[in-house]
Motif scaffolding. Sequence first.
Motif, mmCIF file in Angstrom:
data_model
loop_
_atom_site.group_PDB
_atom_site.id
_atom_site.type_symbol
_atom_site.label_atom_id
_atom_site.label_comp_id
_atom_site.label_asym_id
_atom_site.label_seq_id
_atom_site.Cartn_x
_atom_site.Cartn_y
_atom_site.Cartn_z
ATOM 1 N N SER A 116 0.834 -1.199 0.000
ATOM 2 C CA SER A 116 0.000 0.000 0.000
ATOM 3 C C SER A 116 0.871 1.251 0.000
ATOM 4 O O SER A 116 1.822 1.366 0.792
ATOM 5 N N ILE A 158 -1.650 1.194 -4.830
ATOM 6 C CA ILE A 158 -1.003 -0.038 -4.409
ATOM 7 C C ILE A 158 0.067 -0.389 -5.442
ATOM 8 O O ILE A 158 -0.058 -0.077 -6.630
ATOM 9 N N SER A 217 -7.158 0.745 -3.286
ATOM 10 C CA SER A 217 -6.804 0.538 -1.880
ATOM 11 C C SER A 217 -6.463 -0.922 -1.635
ATOM 12 O O SER A 217 -6.892 -1.809 -2.376
ATOM 13 N N LEU A 218 -5.698 -1.174 -0.569
ATOM 14 C CA LEU A 218 -5.346 -2.543 -0.218
ATOM 15 C C LEU A 218 -6.600 -3.336 0.155
ATOM 16 O O LEU A 218 -6.708 -4.529 -0.142
ATOM 17 N N SER A 261 -0.032 -2.412 5.544
ATOM 18 C CA SER A 261 0.505 -2.002 4.242
ATOM 19 C C SER A 261 0.901 -3.153 3.331
ATOM 20 O O SER A 261 1.383 -2.909 2.223
#
Length: 227
Positions: free
Chosen positions: A148, A153, A168-169, A186
């Motif tokens: 992340s 990403i 987004s993750l 992350s």
Amino acid sequence: MNAIAIDDEPLALEIIRDFCGRMPGIELIAFFDDAVTGRQFVEDHPPDLLFLDIHMPDINGLDLVNSLSAPPMLIFTTAHKEFALEGFELEAVDYLLKPFSFGRFEKAIHKAAKFYQPHKQPQPDSLFVYAEYRMMKILFTDIIYIESLDDYIKIHLKNGRFILTLLSLKKVAEKLPAGFMRIHRSYIVSSKQIDSFLGRKLRLISGAELPVSETYLPALQQWMKPS
């Protein structure tokens, strides 16, 4: 049959909505004038039937079909008859040339009904992300780990390659199959790429070392217990 329509012309979408409303046995569950958003919705919520324009500014309809992991039944709706041959090569149920009448639309739906089978969603082997101004296919087996970076990403792939995309993750985690593990706010890793684990550091076969947070430590320890 559940259907989705993708067309960059709002009037064309209104006509499809109206015609579907008059037909028994078909429900238009969503429609999009943005091909990128529509393609992702089809991938996430596969319909029985897709009404699809071909000439669109974001993604050519033919390319969109080829990018889908499991294309549904297709009815192309377009003003460009020169694409008819390519449309039928993709095994489209029908090809409606704009402007089309309700009678012609009805005929296409009856044809689709003959091919209709309850939708069975196969297990995908890949995901698609928008990067480098195009939709890119990524095989799950090529992913080492995902990192992340704020709103983006970074998908680390075999052979030292990576893809950077606006996602987004959390969202990408929803698209991943079993075998991928969240180890940190992350990082997500492929369990097949894990080499060893010591303290709070996870070492991958590629040589990369990633931190493991307290939140995800118990699940990782449980997974790595000898059977």
